[in-house]
Enzyme design. Structure first.
Site, PDB file in Angstrom:
ATOM      1  N   ASN A   6       0.682  -1.325   0.385  1.00  0.00           N
ATOM      2  CA  ASN A   6      -0.164  -0.228   0.029  1.00  0.00           C
ATOM      3  C   ASN A   6       0.862   1.218   0.157  1.00  0.00           C
ATOM      4  OD1 ASN A   6      -2.878  -1.063  -0.047  1.00  0.00           O
ATOM      5  ND2 ASN A   6      -1.681  -2.124   1.344  1.00  0.00           N
ATOM      6  N   GLU A   7       1.121   2.041  -1.385  1.00  0.00           N
ATOM      7  CA  GLU A   7       2.360   3.046  -1.245  1.00  0.00           C
ATOM      8  C   GLU A   7       0.832   4.007  -0.875  1.00  0.00           C
ATOM      9  OE1 GLU A   7       4.828   2.334  -2.089  1.00  0.00           O
ATOM     10  OE2 GLU A   7       5.289   1.137  -3.350  1.00  0.00           O
ATOM     11  N   PRO A   8       2.165   5.338  -0.678  1.00  0.00           N
ATOM     12  CA  PRO A   8       1.290   6.476  -0.120  1.00  0.00           C
ATOM     13  C   PRO A   8       0.746   6.577  -1.607  1.00  0.00           C
ATOM     14  CG  PRO A   8       3.910   6.759  -0.299  1.00  0.00           C
ATOM     15  CD  PRO A   8       3.493   5.640  -1.162  1.00  0.00           C
ATOM     16  N   SER A  58      -2.249   5.427  -0.759  1.00  0.00           N
ATOM     17  CA  SER A  58      -3.443   4.652  -0.442  1.00  0.00           C
ATOM     18  C   SER A  58      -4.845   5.143   0.770  1.00  0.00           C
ATOM     19  CB  SER A  58      -2.689   3.176   0.208  1.00  0.00           C
ATOM     20  OG  SER A  58      -2.146   2.467  -0.354  1.00  0.00           O
TER      21      SER A  58
END
Ligand code: GLP
Length: 637
Positions: free
Chosen positions: A160-162, A164
Site C-alpha cells: 500500500n504505497e502513499p 492508499s
C-alpha cells in the site's frame, strides 16, 4: 518496557523497543505461539496475516525453532499473505510465494490447504474478481487474528504505497519508484523489478484483530518516527494504523532512534543528564536556534526544555565552553595519533607510532566512501594500513561489466598466445557463453560470480593505489556467507567468523576501523559488523587487544551527527578531490543510466555532499571552517 510513559507522549501508537532484532523476534514468536496453542487447546483455528521482506525472516526462524524444539504445531493455523508481485510465477526466485515456502512453510506442519498467497499470475482483467475472492476467503476463515507487518521506506505496508486510503481492500497496485529501487538488488537491476503487485488493502489490514509491525535498522528509523508521531495521513500508509485498537510497533534500537524519546528526550520529559546527552542537547539547541555554541544564552536553554540541564551543569557560558572544547578536541589531522605530541585532548593516542591499522570494508568501496580521506592520511603519516574486504561484492556487478571483462581477457589471451587457448582464456570464454545464455532474472553461475568478484577486486586495488595503500597489505576475504547467499537471506557461519578472526590475529592492529553496526541486520554491512564484533569478543584475551582502539565509520548516506563524533578528520579541498578520484575507481558501481533526481545521486556525489555537510555543521557550531570532514565514533572493544 513502559506501555505509556511521559517520554512516549508524542507517540500515537504503542512502540516496544528491544536490544536487537533477534530478541524482538523471539518475543513476537512467543506471542504467536501462545495464541496458536490457546486456540489448539480450544479446538479452534487461528488466522495469521503474514509478511515478506527481510524483516520477518527472524520471526519465521524463531517459529520454526519452536516447532522443532518445543513441538509447536501449526496444524490449526490458516495463513494469508499480504502481497505478491504481479507477473511472477510462484517458482520465481523473487516471488513472495516462493519466499514463504523457503523461509517458513516448508519447515513446519502447516497444511498446504490453509496457505493463501495472492497469485502473481492472475491476468489483469481477472484481478478485481481474484482480489474480491481473497477478501472473501479471509472473511470465511473468520478474519485475521494476528497480522504481522514490515514497513517500506515510503511508509508502505504490504504494497500500500502513499496515496492508499484507509478503506482500501485487496487490489492490483502500481509500485512507487523508491520501492522499486529498494528491490533492485534482489532483482539484479531495477529494470527487472515488476511494476505492479497485488496487495491486501489498508482496510483489510485494519480489520485484523491484532497488528504487530516490525522494523529493524536505522534505514527505517525516519519512516517509523513519522508513522508513530505524525498525524495519520494517506501519504504515509503505515500512519493509518494509528486508528487501530490493538496495534504495536516492535523495533530494535536503531529503528527506534528517530523517536523523540531517544532523539530529543529533553522535549518529552526529565532527562538524566550525562556528558553525552548534554553534548547532544547543546548541539541540537545550537542548530535549532541557529546560533554557534558559544553564543547560546540561558533563555535558549530554558525555552527548549533544558532548564534542568542548566541547573545541573550550567550556567550557559560554562556549559557552552565545556561542550565547545569537547567538540574542538574531536578535530584532528592525525587520525592515527600525532607522534611525540601531548595527546591529553586528542582523540587518538600518540604512541605507538607508526600504528598497525586494520580497516574492515564489508564490500569493496565501503572503505573509500566512508573514510577515503582518512585512509590516505593514515598512509601518508606512515602507518601500516591494511584493508580487509570482507565480501567480494560480486552481486552488485552488472552483467555488461562482466561481459567486457571476459572480452578483455579473451583479447589478452589471443594476443599473448596466438591460437593456443590458455586456461584463463577458456575461463573467459566459458563466462562469456554463460552470460550470453543468461535471462535477465537468472542467478549468476559460480564462474560469472567469480569474474564479477575479480572486477571488484581490481577496482578496490585501483582505489587503494590512488590512496597510496600498498597492495601487499590488502586482504580479500571473499567470505563464504556472501558467496553462497542472496541479498536479505545471508546465513553466516563459523567459517566466516574464523576468516575474520584470522585477519585480526595476523595483523594484531592498534587501530580498527569498521562499519555497519546500525544497519538492518540482514544487510551485508550488518552481517559483516556482527562477524567483526564476534571475532573481537572471541579474541578478547589476545595481547594485542590491550593496546587497540575501535573506530566506527559511516556510509555517506548516513553520516554521524557532530554530537556523535569522537574523531573528526578535516579534509582540504585537494584531499576531497583525491578521495573522489579514488571512489571513481569503483567503475562497476557507477550508475548505469544518467539520473537527475538528487535522491538517486551517485556514490561519489553522496560522499562529497556528506563530508561537506559535516564540515558545515562544525562551522555552524562555531568551530573552524573546513572544506570537508570525515567523522568517526569510538567503539567499545
Ligand atoms: C516490500 C514488501 C513489504 C515489506 C517491505 C520492506 O515492499 N511488500 O511487505 O514490509 O518490502 O522490506 P524489508 O523487510 O526487506 O525491509
Amino acid at each position: 518496557m513502559p506501555a505509556n510513559s511521559e517520554s512516549q507522549q508524542r507517540e500515537r501508537l504503542l512502540t516496544e523497543v528491544y536490544a536487537d532484532a533477534d530478541e524482538a523476534s523471539r518475543q513476537v514468536a512467543g506471542e504467536i505461539a501462545a495464541l496458536v496453542r490457546e486456540r489448539a487447546a480450544a479446538g479452534r483455528t487461528v488466522v495469521l496475516g503474514l509478511a515478506t521482506g527481510s524483516t520477518p525472516v527472524r520471526l519465521y526462524r524463531q517459529l520454526i525453532r519452536l516447532h522443532r524444539e518445543e513441538g509447536l504445531s501449526f496444524a490449526n493455523v490458516v495463513t494469508f499473505n499480504l502481497d505478491e508481485y504481479h507477473g511472477l510465477p510462484p517458482t520465481h526466485p523473487e516471488s513472495y510465494r516462493r519466499f514463504m515456502q523457503e523461509q517458513f512453510f516448508d519447515h513446519v506442519d502447516l497444511p498446504s490447504a490453509n496457505i493463501h498467497v495472492p497469485s502473481g499470475l492472475t491476468p489483469r482483467g481477472e484481478a478485481f474478481a481474484a482480489c474480491q475472492a481473497y477478501e472473501k476467503a479471509i472473511a470465511d476463515a473468520g478474519g485475521i487474528d494476528f497480522q504481522v507487518l514490515g514497513i517500506g521506506r515510503t511508509g508502505h505496508v504490504g504494497f500500500n504505497e502513499p496515496g492508499s486510503t484507509r478503506e482500501s481492500r485487496t487490489r492490483l497496485v502500481t509500485l512507487d519508484s523508491l520501492t522499486r529501487r529498494d528491490a533492485a538488488r534482489d532483482f539484479l537491476g531495477e529494470a527487472n523489478v515488476p511494476r505492479h503487485a497485488i496487495t491486501m488493502g489498508v482496510g483489510t489490514i485494519l480489520s485484523a484483530r491484532r497488528i504487530v509491525l516490525l522494523a529493524w535498522g536505522e534505514s527505517k528509523a525516519s519512516v517509523v518516527a513519522q508513522a508513530v508521531e505524525q498525524p495519520p495521513t494517506e501519504s504515509l500508509p503505515a500512519s493509518l494504523l494509528q486508528g487501530h485498537a490493538d496495534v504495536r510497533f516492535v523495533l530494535d534500537r536503531a529503528a527506534a532512534s528517530e523517536l523523540t524519546r531517544f532523539k530529543h528526550p529533553w522535549l518529552v520529559g526529565p532527562v538524566k543528564w550525562d556528558a553525552l546527552s548534554a553534548r547532544r542537547a547543546v548541539v541540537w539547541l545550537s542548530r535549532t536556534v541557529r546560533k554557534p555554541v558559544l553564543k547560546l544564552v540561558d533563555e535558549d536553554f530554558t525555552e527548549h526544555g533544558m532548564a534542568d540541564l542548566l541547573t545541573e551543569q550550567g550556567p550557559a557560558y560554562r556549559l557552552n565552553i565545556r561542550i565547545f572544547n569537547e567538540l574542538q578536541h574531536t578535530i584532528t589531522g592525525w587520525p592515527g595519533g600525532k607522534p611525540n605530541a601531548d595527546d591529553t585532548h586528542r582523540p587518538e593516542r600518540a604512541s605507538p607510532h607508526p600504528k598497525r591499522v586494520l580497516v574492515f570494508s564489508p564490500e569493496p568501496s565501503d572503505d573509500i566512501l566512508g573514510m577515503g580521506g582518512t585512509l590516505r592520511r593514515l598512509a601518508d603519516q606512515g602507518h601500516e594500513v591494511a584493508v580487509a574486504y570482507l565480501t567480494s561484492g560480486n552481486l552488485a556487478v552488472p552483467d555488461e561489466e562482466a561481459l567486457m571483462a571476459a572480452d578483455l581477457a579473451l583479447d589478452v589471451g589471443h594476443s599473448a598466445n596466438g591460437t593456443d587457448a590458455s586456461p584463463a582464456e577458456s575461463f573467459a570464454a566459458r563466462v562469456r557463453a554463460q552470460l550470453q545464455a543468461k535471462a535477465p532474472l537468472d542467478q549468476d553461475t559460480e564462474e560469472i560470480r567469480r569474474l564479477k568478484g575479480l572486477i571488484r577486486r581490481n577496482e578496490a586495488r585501483a582505489a587503494l593505489r590512488a590512496s597510496r595503500i600498498p597492495g601487499d597489505r590488502v586482504r580479500f576475504l571473499d567470505l563464504p556467507f556472501y558467496e553462497r547467499g542472496r541479498y536479505r537471506q545471508f546465513c553466516p557461519d563459523v567459517a566466516d567468523l574464523e576468516a575474520v578472526a584470522a585477519v585480526l590475529a595476523e595483523i594484531r592492529p592498534h587501530q580498527i576501523f569498521a562499519t555497519g553496526h546500525l544497519d538492518d541486520p540482514s544487510s551485508v554491512a550488518a552481517v559483516c559488523w556482527n562477524l567483526v564484533r564476534e571475532a573481537l569478543t572471541g579474541g578478547r584475551n589476545a595481547p594485542w587487544t590491550e593496546d587497540c582502539r575501535l573506530w566506527l565509520y559511516r556510509p555517506p548516506t548516513r553520516p554521524w551527527n557532530p554530537a556523535e563524533i569522537d574523531m573528526a578528520v578535516p579534509l582540504s579541498p585537494t584531499e576531497l578531490t583525491l578521495k573522489i578520484q579514488a571512489i571513481y575507481q569503483h567503475k562497476s558501481q557507477r550508475s548505469q543510466t544518467p539520473v537527475a533526481d538528487v535522491s538517486l545521486q551517485e556514490a561519489w556525489q553522496q560522499a562529497d555532499a556528506s563530508n561537506r555537510a559535516t564540515a558545515r555543521d562544525y562551522d555552524a557550531l562555531g568551530l573552524a571552517e573546513y572544506a570537508a570532514i570525515e567523522g568517526f565514533q569510538r567503539g567499545a572493544l
